[in-house]
Design a protein around this motif. Structure first.
Motif, PDB file in Angstrom:
ATOM      1  N   ARG A   1       0.870  -1.177   0.000  1.00 31.23           N
ATOM      2  CA  ARG A   1       0.000   0.000   0.000  1.00 31.23           C
ATOM      3  C   ARG A   1       0.905   1.225   0.000  1.00 31.23           C
ATOM      4  O   ARG A   1       1.548   1.515   1.009  1.00 31.23           O
ATOM      5  CB  ARG A   1      -0.916  -0.011   1.219  1.00 31.23           C
ATOM      6  CG  ARG A   1      -1.918  -1.155   1.214  1.00 31.23           C
ATOM      7  CD  ARG A   1      -2.508  -1.412   2.600  1.00 31.23           C
ATOM      8  NE  ARG A   1      -3.403  -2.557   2.569  1.00 31.23           N
ATOM      9  CZ  ARG A   1      -3.007  -3.827   2.642  1.00 31.23           C
ATOM     10  NH1 ARG A   1      -1.710  -4.097   2.749  1.00 31.23           N
ATOM     11  NH2 ARG A   1      -3.898  -4.806   2.619  1.00 31.23           N
ATOM     12  N   LEU A   2       0.948   1.916  -1.112  1.00 34.59           N
ATOM     13  CA  LEU A   2       1.801   3.088  -1.254  1.00 34.59           C
ATOM     14  C   LEU A   2       1.001   4.330  -0.877  1.00 34.59           C
ATOM     15  O   LEU A   2      -0.027   4.628  -1.487  1.00 34.59           O
ATOM     16  CB  LEU A   2       2.314   3.209  -2.689  1.00 34.59           C
ATOM     17  CG  LEU A   2       3.197   4.417  -3.010  1.00 34.59           C
ATOM     18  CD1 LEU A   2       4.458   4.428  -2.155  1.00 34.59           C
ATOM     19  CD2 LEU A   2       3.560   4.428  -4.501  1.00 34.59           C
ATOM     20  N   VAL A   3       1.480   5.058   0.134  1.00 34.59           N
ATOM     21  CA  VAL A   3       0.846   6.294   0.590  1.00 34.59           C
ATOM     22  C   VAL A   3       1.776   7.446   0.265  1.00 34.59           C
ATOM     23  O   VAL A   3       2.929   7.473   0.711  1.00 34.59           O
ATOM     24  CB  VAL A   3       0.566   6.260   2.107  1.00 34.59           C
ATOM     25  CG1 VAL A   3      -0.009   7.595   2.578  1.00 34.59           C
ATOM     26  CG2 VAL A   3      -0.387   5.117   2.453  1.00 34.59           C
ATOM     27  N   ALA A   4       1.311   8.396  -0.531  1.00 39.11           N
ATOM     28  CA  ALA A   4       2.115   9.558  -0.916  1.00 39.11           C
ATOM     29  C   ALA A   4       1.657  10.780  -0.134  1.00 39.11           C
ATOM     30  O   ALA A   4       0.464  11.104  -0.128  1.00 39.11           O
ATOM     31  CB  ALA A   4       2.004   9.820  -2.411  1.00 39.11           C
ATOM     32  N   VAL A   5       2.587  11.459   0.531  1.00 37.95           N
ATOM     33  CA  VAL A   5       2.294  12.693   1.262  1.00 37.95           C
ATOM     34  C   VAL A   5       2.982  13.830   0.521  1.00 37.95           C
ATOM     35  O   VAL A   5       4.199  13.978   0.558  1.00 37.95           O
ATOM     36  CB  VAL A   5       2.784  12.610   2.720  1.00 37.95           C
ATOM     37  CG1 VAL A   5       2.411  13.882   3.471  1.00 37.95           C
ATOM     38  CG2 VAL A   5       2.180  11.380   3.414  1.00 37.95           C
ATOM     39  N   ASP A   6       2.196  14.620  -0.170  1.00 38.93           N
ATOM     40  CA  ASP A   6       2.692  15.658  -1.078  1.00 38.93           C
ATOM     41  C   ASP A   6       2.282  17.029  -0.553  1.00 38.93           C
ATOM     42  O   ASP A   6       1.591  17.153   0.460  1.00 38.93           O
ATOM     43  CB  ASP A   6       2.098  15.403  -2.476  1.00 38.93           C
ATOM     44  CG  ASP A   6       2.934  15.981  -3.604  1.00 38.93           C
ATOM     45  OD1 ASP A   6       3.676  16.953  -3.370  1.00 38.93           O
ATOM     46  OD2 ASP A   6       2.817  15.464  -4.735  1.00 38.93           O
TER      47      ASP A   6
ATOM     48  N   LYS B   1       4.701  18.283   5.766  1.00 41.38           N
ATOM     49  CA  LYS B   1       4.594  16.903   5.257  1.00 41.38           C
ATOM     50  C   LYS B   1       5.369  15.917   6.121  1.00 41.38           C
ATOM     51  O   LYS B   1       4.906  14.809   6.387  1.00 41.38           O
ATOM     52  CB  LYS B   1       5.104  16.839   3.819  1.00 41.38           C
ATOM     53  CG  LYS B   1       4.334  17.700   2.833  1.00 41.38           C
ATOM     54  CD  LYS B   1       4.832  17.527   1.415  1.00 41.38           C
ATOM     55  CE  LYS B   1       6.264  17.963   1.208  1.00 41.38           C
ATOM     56  NZ  LYS B   1       6.482  19.393   1.504  1.00 41.38           N
ATOM     57  N   SER B   2       6.574  16.293   6.535  1.00 44.71           N
ATOM     58  CA  SER B   2       7.403  15.385   7.323  1.00 44.71           C
ATOM     59  C   SER B   2       6.757  15.084   8.672  1.00 44.71           C
ATOM     60  O   SER B   2       6.774  13.935   9.140  1.00 44.71           O
ATOM     61  CB  SER B   2       8.797  15.984   7.539  1.00 44.71           C
ATOM     62  OG  SER B   2       9.479  16.124   6.314  1.00 44.71           O
ATOM     63  N   TRP B   3       6.194  16.113   9.297  1.00 40.29           N
ATOM     64  CA  TRP B   3       5.494  15.911  10.574  1.00 40.29           C
ATOM     65  C   TRP B   3       4.326  14.958  10.394  1.00 40.29           C
ATOM     66  O   TRP B   3       4.159  14.000  11.155  1.00 40.29           O
ATOM     67  CB  TRP B   3       5.015  17.255  11.134  1.00 40.29           C
ATOM     68  CG  TRP B   3       4.136  17.108  12.335  1.00 40.29           C
ATOM     69  CD1 TRP B   3       2.775  16.967  12.364  1.00 40.29           C
ATOM     70  CD2 TRP B   3       4.557  17.053  13.702  1.00 40.29           C
ATOM     71  NE1 TRP B   3       2.321  16.830  13.648  1.00 40.29           N
ATOM     72  CE2 TRP B   3       3.402  16.884  14.486  1.00 40.29           C
ATOM     73  CE3 TRP B   3       5.803  17.142  14.331  1.00 40.29           C
ATOM     74  CZ2 TRP B   3       3.447  16.800  15.890  1.00 40.29           C
ATOM     75  CZ3 TRP B   3       5.849  17.054  15.727  1.00 40.29           C
ATOM     76  CH2 TRP B   3       4.682  16.883  16.473  1.00 40.29           C
TER      77      TRP B   3
END
Length: 221
Positions: free
Chosen positions: A22-27, A34-36
């Motif tokens: 399951r690939l989750v992208a945080v953009d 985003k890092s937090w």
């Protein structure tokens, strides 16, 4: 306000589209948080029953300096996505912004039910068919610029302005915020427990762009 624990369960229940992963992208634009968000989601996923901490890849670790803002993707594909797609562990070499070179020791990316991919352009349109969840994090432009200057000093501004221009062009063409499954406020004013909850937003009519990054050996855009 929504909990990371609930989102983690949502991710676990989502179909795997990158092989069995399951690939989750945080953009989202630089400095939006985003890092937090990614770290808190990783904590929540690790806290689920019978779960290990998910693999996390930060796209800025793959950038070969300022000029490699979006062209790093082939490096990600070869080292991380292709192996995950076939059920194999991957690896990549992390770029040192201090040495201005890729470090010799590879960073392993183990086989994992969930892979978190964080960074500018992580949820780009070409990746959409393999994403189980696309997250877009945003925050006021002036706040993001202030964060960048506070971290790195005013000397970063010439490169930062070029970076912002690239972000503006990318997010306008890619329409990332419009396609995202979840839009998150990266600078909510409502008091809350930031380690457990995030504030969900409606999709912005016009994505905000100006941002900053950590110009250190381990940069975070």
């Amino acid at each position: 306000m929504e909990s990371y624990a609930l989102l983690a369960r949502r991710v676990r229940a989502a179909p795997a589209r990158l092989g069995r992963t399951r690939l989750v992208a945080v953009d989202g634009p630089s400095g939006a948080g985003k890092s937090w968000f990614t770290a808190r989601l990783a904590d929540a996923l690790a806290g689920l029953p019978n779960s290990a901490r998910p693999a996390v890849v930060h796209t800025d670790d793959l950038l070969e300096g300022w000029a490699d803002q979006f062209t790093f993707w082939q490096r990600l594909e070869e080292g991380v996505l292709a192996p995950a797609r076939s059920g194999r562990a991957g690896e990549y070499r992390r770029f040192s912004w201090v040495r201005r070179a890729f470090l010799p020791r590879p960073v392993p990316v183990p086989v994992s039910p969930v892979l978190l991919l964080e960074g500018v352009s992580a949820a780009r349109a070409t990746a959409a068919p393999e994403l189980s969840l696309a997250v877009y994090v945003t925050a006021p432009a002036q706040l993001r610029l202030t964060r960048a200057v506070a971290r790195d000093g005013p000397g970063i501004l010439p490169e930062l302005r070029r970076w912002h221009a690239g972000e503006r062009a990318h997010f306008t063409a890619d329409r990332t915020a419009d396609r995202a499954d979840l839009v998150v406020d990266g600078a909510p004013e409502l008091p809350h427990d930031r380690a457990r909850y995030y504030l969900r937003r409606g999709r912005p009519a016009v994505p905000a762009y100006d941002a900053g990054h950590d110009h250190t050996d381990h940069v975070r855009f």
